[in-house]
Enzyme design. Structure first.
Site, PDB file in Angstrom:
ATOM      1  N   HIS A   5       0.828  -1.199   0.000  1.00  0.00           N
ATOM      2  CA  HIS A   5       0.000   0.000   0.000  1.00  0.00           C
ATOM      3  C   HIS A   5       0.866   1.255   0.000  1.00  0.00           C
ATOM      4  O   HIS A   5       2.067   1.179   0.222  1.00  0.00           O
ATOM      5  CB  HIS A   5      -0.945   0.043   1.212  1.00  0.00           C
ATOM      6  CG  HIS A   5      -0.237   0.076   2.523  1.00  0.00           C
ATOM      7  ND1 HIS A   5       0.009  -1.057   3.256  1.00  0.00           N
ATOM      8  CD2 HIS A   5       0.302   1.096   3.236  1.00  0.00           C
ATOM      9  CE1 HIS A   5       0.652  -0.736   4.353  1.00  0.00           C
ATOM     10  NE2 HIS A   5       0.858   0.573   4.374  1.00  0.00           N
ATOM     11  N   ARG A   9      -0.947  10.693   5.252  1.00  0.00           N
ATOM     12  CA  ARG A   9      -1.554  11.220   6.474  1.00  0.00           C
ATOM     13  C   ARG A   9      -2.654  12.195   6.078  1.00  0.00           C
ATOM     14  O   ARG A   9      -2.471  12.993   5.161  1.00  0.00           O
ATOM     15  CB  ARG A   9      -0.501  11.919   7.321  1.00  0.00           C
ATOM     16  CG  ARG A   9       0.497  10.963   7.915  1.00  0.00           C
ATOM     17  CD  ARG A   9       1.546  11.709   8.757  1.00  0.00           C
ATOM     18  NE  ARG A   9       2.488  10.765   9.309  1.00  0.00           N
ATOM     19  CZ  ARG A   9       3.597  10.374   8.697  1.00  0.00           C
ATOM     20  NH1 ARG A   9       3.900  10.854   7.506  1.00  0.00           N
ATOM     21  NH2 ARG A   9       4.399   9.498   9.265  1.00  0.00           N
ATOM     22  N   ASN A  58      -4.185  10.768  12.589  1.00  0.00           N
ATOM     23  CA  ASN A  58      -3.778  10.897  13.983  1.00  0.00           C
ATOM     24  C   ASN A  58      -4.813  11.761  14.689  1.00  0.00           C
ATOM     25  O   ASN A  58      -5.147  12.853  14.220  1.00  0.00           O
ATOM     26  CB  ASN A  58      -2.382  11.514  14.076  1.00  0.00           C
ATOM     27  CG  ASN A  58      -1.340  10.578  13.512  1.00  0.00           C
ATOM     28  OD1 ASN A  58      -1.265   9.420  13.898  1.00  0.00           O
ATOM     29  ND2 ASN A  58      -0.550  11.064  12.573  1.00  0.00           N
ATOM     30  N   HIS A  72       3.090  11.523  -6.236  1.00  0.00           N
ATOM     31  CA  HIS A  72       1.651  11.379  -6.465  1.00  0.00           C
ATOM     32  C   HIS A  72       1.253   9.913  -6.468  1.00  0.00           C
ATOM     33  O   HIS A  72       2.090   9.030  -6.577  1.00  0.00           O
ATOM     34  CB  HIS A  72       1.247  12.050  -7.788  1.00  0.00           C
ATOM     35  CG  HIS A  72       1.883  11.415  -8.990  1.00  0.00           C
ATOM     36  ND1 HIS A  72       3.062  11.861  -9.527  1.00  0.00           N
ATOM     37  CD2 HIS A  72       1.511  10.346  -9.741  1.00  0.00           C
ATOM     38  CE1 HIS A  72       3.383  11.104 -10.565  1.00  0.00           C
ATOM     39  NE2 HIS A  72       2.459  10.184 -10.704  1.00  0.00           N
ATOM     40  N   GLU A 115      -2.655  11.437 -10.041  1.00  0.00           N
ATOM     41  CA  GLU A 115      -2.584  11.418 -11.496  1.00  0.00           C
ATOM     42  C   GLU A 115      -3.611  10.419 -12.017  1.00  0.00           C
ATOM     43  O   GLU A 115      -3.684   9.289 -11.536  1.00  0.00           O
ATOM     44  CB  GLU A 115      -1.188  10.992 -11.946  1.00  0.00           C
ATOM     45  CG  GLU A 115      -1.025  10.922 -13.444  1.00  0.00           C
ATOM     46  CD  GLU A 115       0.352  10.449 -13.859  1.00  0.00           C
ATOM     47  OE1 GLU A 115       0.750  10.733 -14.993  1.00  0.00           O
ATOM     48  OE2 GLU A 115       1.041   9.778 -13.039  1.00  0.00           O
TER      49      GLU A 115
END
Length: 137
Positions: A5, A9, A58, A72, A115
């Site tokens: 993955h 954040r 968080n 990106h 993108e």
């Protein structure tokens, strides 16, 4: 080795989820960590569940700043014009329109660049062909 993955954040998980749902991703799972005071949300495009985006929220507010060093996320789409229209209808700014029928850039609510790439290339079409860039992409 296998890709798992990409983590970003996020300051507002609801706004970011709305953005990615407009893009076509679906939530796969969510993990709240009370002790660590964070939430992890994993998303993927239907049928491409191996390519996941992890949203990390968080709970205690902290400024993340904007670093262009991230780069990106990139997604291949079935129809770049329809995808961009759906995003615009949902309030997303198209920073680099798909003037060439092949590539566009948008940003998440936290300014992460996304993108969009057409598989192949569609013929130029209005209003996209004459639309100017609207910011850094």
């Amino acid at each position: 080795m296998k890709y798992l993955h990409t983590m970003i954040r996020v300051s507002d998980p609801d706004a970011t989820l709305k953005f990615f749902e407009l893009l076509g991703l679906k939530e796969l799972r969510r993990f709240d960590n009370e002790k660590g005071r964070f939430t992890l949300i994993f998303l993927a495009a239907p049928g491409d569940e191996d390519a996941q985006v992890e949203l990390t929220h968080n709970w205690d507010p902290e400024p993340y700043g904007e670093g262009r060093n991230f780069g990106h996320l990139a997604y291949r789409v079935d129809n770049i014009y329809e995808t961009c229209q759906r995003l615009m209808d949902g309030g997303v700014t198209i920073n680099r329109p798909p003037r060439d029928g092949h590539m566009a850039f948008v940003r998440t609510p936290d300014n992460i660049s996304i993108e969009l790439l057409q598989d192949g290339q569609l013929p130029p079409a209005e209003p996209w062909a004459s639309m100017p860039n609207t910011g850094i992409w």
